[in-house]
Each structure stands twice: as structure tokens, then as C-alpha cells.
Design a protein around this motif. Structure first.
Motif, PDB file in Angstrom:
ATOM      1  N   GLY A  72       0.751  -1.214   0.088  1.00 12.26           N
ATOM      2  CA  GLY A  72      -0.138   0.016  -0.128  1.00 12.26           C
ATOM      3  C   GLY A  72       0.750   1.165   0.292  1.00 12.26           C
ATOM      4  O   GLY A  72       0.267   2.409   0.108  1.00 12.26           O
ATOM      5  N   LYS A 170      -3.658   9.917  -4.183  1.00 16.01           N
ATOM      6  CA  LYS A 170      -4.789   9.593  -4.625  1.00 16.01           C
ATOM      7  C   LYS A 170      -5.367   9.840  -5.717  1.00 16.01           C
ATOM      8  O   LYS A 170      -6.300   9.331  -6.374  1.00 16.01           O
ATOM      9  N   THR A 217      -2.926  16.614  -0.497  1.00 13.60           N
ATOM     10  CA  THR A 217      -2.858  15.733   0.855  1.00 13.60           C
ATOM     11  C   THR A 217      -1.671  15.605   1.528  1.00 13.60           C
ATOM     12  O   THR A 217      -1.405  15.172   2.290  1.00 13.60           O
ATOM     13  N   ALA A 222       5.253  13.003   1.412  1.00 14.01           N
ATOM     14  CA  ALA A 222       5.710  12.030   2.588  1.00 14.01           C
ATOM     15  C   ALA A 222       6.383  10.743   2.104  1.00 14.01           C
ATOM     16  O   ALA A 222       7.257  10.032   2.627  1.00 14.01           O
TER      17      ALA A 222
ATOM     18  N   MET B  79      -4.254  -2.601  -2.316  1.00 13.09           N
ATOM     19  CA  MET B  79      -4.072  -2.210  -0.899  1.00 13.09           C
ATOM     20  C   MET B  79      -3.428  -0.674  -0.906  1.00 13.09           C
ATOM     21  O   MET B  79      -2.473  -0.399  -1.695  1.00 13.09           O
ATOM     22  N   VAL B  80      -4.063   0.001  -0.156  1.00 14.22           N
ATOM     23  CA  VAL B  80      -3.746   1.294   0.109  1.00 14.22           C
ATOM     24  C   VAL B  80      -3.504   1.718   1.577  1.00 14.22           C
ATOM     25  O   VAL B  80      -4.517   1.605   2.359  1.00 14.22           O
ATOM     26  N   ASP B  81      -2.465   2.267   1.914  1.00 14.21           N
ATOM     27  CA  ASP B  81      -1.918   2.615   3.346  1.00 14.21           C
ATOM     28  C   ASP B  81      -2.007   3.917   3.557  1.00 14.21           C
ATOM     29  O   ASP B  81      -0.837   4.736   3.603  1.00 14.21           O
ATOM     30  N   ALA B  84      -0.357   6.213   6.536  1.00 16.99           N
ATOM     31  CA  ALA B  84       0.986   6.211   6.566  1.00 16.99           C
ATOM     32  C   ALA B  84       1.683   7.615   5.717  1.00 16.99           C
ATOM     33  O   ALA B  84       2.737   8.162   6.243  1.00 16.99           O
ATOM     34  N   ASN B  85       0.647   8.242   5.027  1.00 14.21           N
ATOM     35  CA  ASN B  85       1.337   9.093   4.425  1.00 14.21           C
ATOM     36  C   ASN B  85       0.492  10.513   4.267  1.00 14.21           C
ATOM     37  O   ASN B  85       0.864  11.704   4.005  1.00 14.21           O
ATOM     38  N   SER B  86      -0.886  10.610   4.934  1.00 14.48           N
ATOM     39  CA  SER B  86      -1.569  11.748   4.728  1.00 14.48           C
ATOM     40  C   SER B  86      -2.609  11.775   5.702  1.00 14.48           C
ATOM     41  O   SER B  86      -2.937  10.772   6.102  1.00 14.48           O
ATOM     42  N   ARG B  91      -7.877  13.312   2.503  1.00 10.36           N
ATOM     43  CA  ARG B  91      -8.360  12.303   1.353  1.00 10.36           C
ATOM     44  C   ARG B  91      -9.960  12.206   1.428  1.00 10.36           C
ATOM     45  O   ARG B  91     -10.393  11.809   0.236  1.00 10.36           O
TER      46      ARG B  91
END
Lengths: 250, 240
Positions: A72, A170, A217, A222, B79-81, B84-86, B91
């Protein structure tokens, strides 16, 4: 270490892919993630199966070729590293790891985990350069550039164009990449004569390639292996906004 | 999105300051007089049409961009985590915005449309101009929106207006309306925690000197103080 891999397999751009599960029983924690894939591919070849295609080149974290979306996240769980600099000690024995290609309309899958990132090249061709030959390096004091500005330009120039920003976003937006490439020139005197034309041309090409829009975002920065700052995106917005109002029409 | 968003933030401040008069213990006179001013002053009327247009633009342009951005990734990740980054607020802006849009429709149908087109009873305030003491009670409907006059005989100042205050007070006795309002204000809070500072980034305002201030105002003023004061209004009438 025992590792179970769920790897995206796709024959070519025009077919749809699916996940295949592979088990590796003897993974050293000192291996890099790509070396683990080398072991997997040897295993597949020995079994008479087709090896997994993935991009890689320098394996030193500086070329920007490796591009795996691991559990992910682009380039996996570590901060500020590329996939080739990710080691298996970052995982636990018995882990199941899901590996996908970068997914974006502008990065079509070529095969398995390898994607076509030539959209980035076309954005660069649209304006990511200085047209005239800047000549040899000048005497250090000929062009006074503040240390902070020089440092900032250098930080922007650290972008290796791997596409993790697009993969993480995204919206599959390429704003961090484009903003770093605009910034590294806009900050320095050599890049300024063409700054307006460059900002407009590169943004137009970015849109034409089918990247999404930026919604701030911060996921790009990051996940960036070179830790490119979001201040670049603000600078691109400034450059583009002022260029839209003031650039000469051809 | 940035310019319209920031305009809507300034609207929130004006709307909040005006509505704080609901807390004034004067039988709603200040609020009702203010409501007349807001619906008759030509400058306010002109601005309000601009406001409606901007709300519609902000909402539908936003939804259009969400759908365009979806097209930029036709095959989704398995799969998206994301965490972990935002921040999740960044979102979920489209969803939060849609909740707020639904709330605005409900809110305007409940009060604005009723005030403008529906049957709202009138109230008459009688204020003693010598000692300031006041009484009030229902009034027969009048031709104009507001009548205010002083009678030398009785020594009273009479004010007759539509009683929006009581409409508000009655509506906020319903627990489900109060709950909807509080939830909508939570959505406003989360929307603005990201939205306010994001607007500055989009406009290219990113400077080590001002980033802290922008973030502070985004979180404390628009993320916490404004939504809490708005949410306090239905809660205040409910527990009263």
C-alpha cells in the motif's frame, strides 16, 4: 526468513492482470527488496515459469528506475528510500507482502511491475530545460546566488523522477515531480528568462498526459525517496498563476 | 476551489457573528431585527446571490474534480496505506463536502425558505424607553417586514417583526435536528482543518514565516472555534 509474496502479474498493457502468490523460504534479512525478487525469479526460472518483470538499474537509490508499490505504499514502508534501498530486515518472518505496479492512467503497465513513465519525459521535453548553452562553470562570484537559494534549488534537483509521488497520490497527480523540475530552474538565474513559458508548457503537458489534480494531501512528499518538499508545489502554483496572467502570447 | 473556499470561510465568520445574537436574552429581538436587515439591505442581498452562486460552484466543481481525479487512476490499488502518508481529512474532502452540501440544503429549507416564503408568525416587542424594561408577545401580521415606532403617550418603543427566533428555538427542541446540526458542524470542522491551509498552498502561499499562522488559524479558528460555536446554538436551545 519465510516470506509470502502476492505479486501483480500482467502480460501486457492491453490485458488485465491478477495477483499470483509465491512463497520464498530462504530470504536473508540483509537482502534488498530487489535481491529478494532476483531470488524469486531464479526460483521461477528453475520451475520453468516466466520470471516477474520489474524495473531496476543502479540499485544505489539514485537512478529512479525501481518502482514497486509495496503493502500500500510506493517504495515500501521506509521513509526516504527507494525500493532498491529497502532491506528485508524491515519485514518480519512469515510476512505476507503485496506488490503492485505504480497505478496511473499516465503510467500504463508494460508488463507485471514495469510501467511506462515516458509521460515524465514528455513533460521534461515540453520545457524542463534551459534552451541556450549555459557554457562552462563561471567564476564562483560572477553570479551571486544566496546560499539558501542554492540549497533550495539543489534540494529540488534531487528529484530522480521515479514517479513515487504519482503512485502515492490518491489523484495520481504529478505535481511534486513537475514542481521540482520547474523549481530547480526557476530558483536560479539561468532558468529565469524562460520561467513563464516553462511553467505553462510543463503544466499543460502534465494535464495532457492524464495526471490528476493536486488536492494537497501531502502524500507525495511523505513518500518521496528524495524527500522533495511541498514548498515546490506552492512555487509551481505561484509560477503558473503569475505566468498565466503575464506571459506574452506568441 | 481555493478562492471560493476562502470566500466561504469569510462567510462563515459573518454568519457566526450575526447568529451569536441567538444567545442574547432579549426574547430574540436582536436576532429578529438582524434577520430583517439581512433580507432587506440591498448590499447584503447582492452579496447573498453571489454567495449562493459560489456555494454551487464550489460544490459542483469540487465533485467534477473528484470524478476527473478518479479517471487518473482507472485501475485501483488492491492495498492502500493512506494513513501512512496523509491526514484522512485531506483524503475525504469530497465526502465531507457532500455532507456539508446536503446540510446546507436542509438548513436553507428549514429556515431561509420558511422565513422568505413560508408562514412565520409575528412578534411585538414593547420596550420602556425610560428604564429599558421589555415585554413581548405575539402580534398580528403586518404589511412590511418590520415596524418600529415610539409612542409618546405610553413611553414605549414598539417593534413588530417576523419571529424567526421562535422558529429556531422550536426546531432545536427536536433531538434529531440537533444531532444533524452537530454532526454537520463536525463535517465543517474536518473539511476546514484541511481546506483552509490547502487553499493557501494552492494559491502559492507557502512561507516559513507564515505557514505556522495559516495552520494555526485553519485548525483553531475554522477547525475548532467556529464549528463549536455554531454547534453550541442547537445544543443551547435543546437543553434550555
Amino acid at each position: 526468513m519465510k516470506i509470502t509474496l502476492k505479486v501483480w502479474r500482467q502480460k501486457n498493457t492491453n490485458t488485465s492482470g491478477q495477483f499470483e502468490t509465491y512463497k520464498l523460504d530462504h530470504v536473508s534479512e540483509d537482502m534488498s527488496f530487489l535481491e529478494m525478487f532476483d531470488v524469486l525469479n531464479e526460483q521461477l526460472i528453475n520451475e520453468g515459469k516466466e520470471p516477474v518483470v520489474f524495473d531496476h538499474d543502479c540499485r544505489e537509490g539514485i537512478c529512479g528506475m525501481c518502482s514497486m508499490y509495496i503493502n500500500g505504499r510506493p517504495h515500501g514502508p521506509k521513509h526516504g528510500v527507494t525500493t532498491c534501498q529497502l532491506h528485508m530486515r524491515s519485514f518480519k518472518d512469515g510476512d505476507i507482502i503485496v506488490v503492485e505496479p505504480w497505478r496511473a492512467a499516465a503510467f500504463p503497465v508494460l508488463k507485471d511491475l514495469s510501467v511506462d513513465r515516458s509521460s515524465f519525459d514528455r513533460i521534461m521535453s515540453a520545457g524542463g530545460f534551459v534552451s541556450v548553452n549555459a557554457g562552462n562553470a563561471q567564476d564562483a562570484n560572477n553570479l551571486p546566488i544566496g546560499k539558501e537559494i542554492a540549497d533550495e534549488a539543489f534540494m529540488s534537483a534531487a528529484c530522480i523522477g521515479c514517479g513515487a509521488c504519482v503512485a502515492a497520490c490518491k489523484n495520481a497527480s504529478a505535481m511534486l515531480f513537475v514542481s521540482a523540475k520547474v523549481s530547480q530552474l526557476a530558483l536560479l538565474p539561468q532558468g529565469q528568462p524562460e520561467a513563464k513559458r516553462r511553467a505553462i508548457a510543463m503544466v499543460n503537458q502534465m494535464d495532457a498526459e492524464g495526471f490528476g489534480a493536486c488536492t494537497n494531501t501531502g502524500a507525495c512528499s511523505a513518500e518521496c525517496p528524495k524527500e522533495i518538499s511541498l514548498s515546490n508545489i506552492a512555487r509551481l502554483n505561484r509560477e503558473y498563476l503569475s505566468a498565466s496572467f503575464t506571459a506574452q502570447v506568441d | 476551489m481555493a478562492l471560493t473556499g476562502l470566500f466561504l470561510c469569510t462567510f462563515l465568520l459573518v454568519h457566526l457573528i450575526g447568529n451569536l445574537q441567538l444567545f442574547k436574552a432579549d426574547g430574540g429581538m436582536a436576532f429578529n431585527v438582524y434577520a430583517v436587515f439581512m433580507t432587506t439591505n440591498p448590499l447584503i442581498k447582492f452579496t447573498s446571490y453571489g454567495l449562493y452562486a459560489i456555494i454551487i460552484f464550489h460544490a459542483f466543481w469540487g465533485l467534477y474534480l473528484v470524478s476527473e481525479n478518479k479517471k487518473a487512476r482507472p485501475v485501483a490499488y488492491a492495498m492502500v496505506d493512506g494513513k501512512a502518508n496523509s491526514q484522512w481529512t485531506s483524503r475525504w474532502m469530497g465526502v465531507l463536502g457532500t455532507i456539508i452540501l446536503a446540510f446546507i440544503v436542509m438548513h436553507m429549507a428549514g429556515f431561509w425558505a420558511k422565513y422568505k416564503f413560508g408562514e412565520v408568525p409575528y412578534v411585538q416587542y414593547e420596550r420602556n424607553i425610560v428604564d429599558g424594561s421589555m415585554t413581548y408577545g405575539p402580534s398580528a401580521p403586518i404589511e412590511s417586514k418590520k415596524e418600529q415606532f415610539v409612542s409618546a403617550e405610553t413611553g414605549m418603543e414598539y417593534t413588530i417583526v417576523k419571529d424567526l427566533y421562535t422558529e429556531v428555538a422550536v426546531a432545536f427542541k427536536e433531538w434529531w435536528i440537533v444531532l444533524l446540526y452537530v454532526l454537520a458542524m463536525a463535517a465543517v470542522s474536518f473539511h476546514l482543518v484541511h481546506g483552509f491551509s490547502s487553499a493557501f498552498q494552492t494559491l502559492g502561499v507557502h512561507h516559513s514565516k507564515y505557514n505556522g499562522l495559516i495552520k494555526f488559524v485553519g485548525i483553531w479558528v475554522f477547525g475548532i472555534i467556529v464549528p463549536i460555536l455554531f454547534a453550541a446554538m442547537p445544543v443551547y436551545f435543546f437543553i434550555q
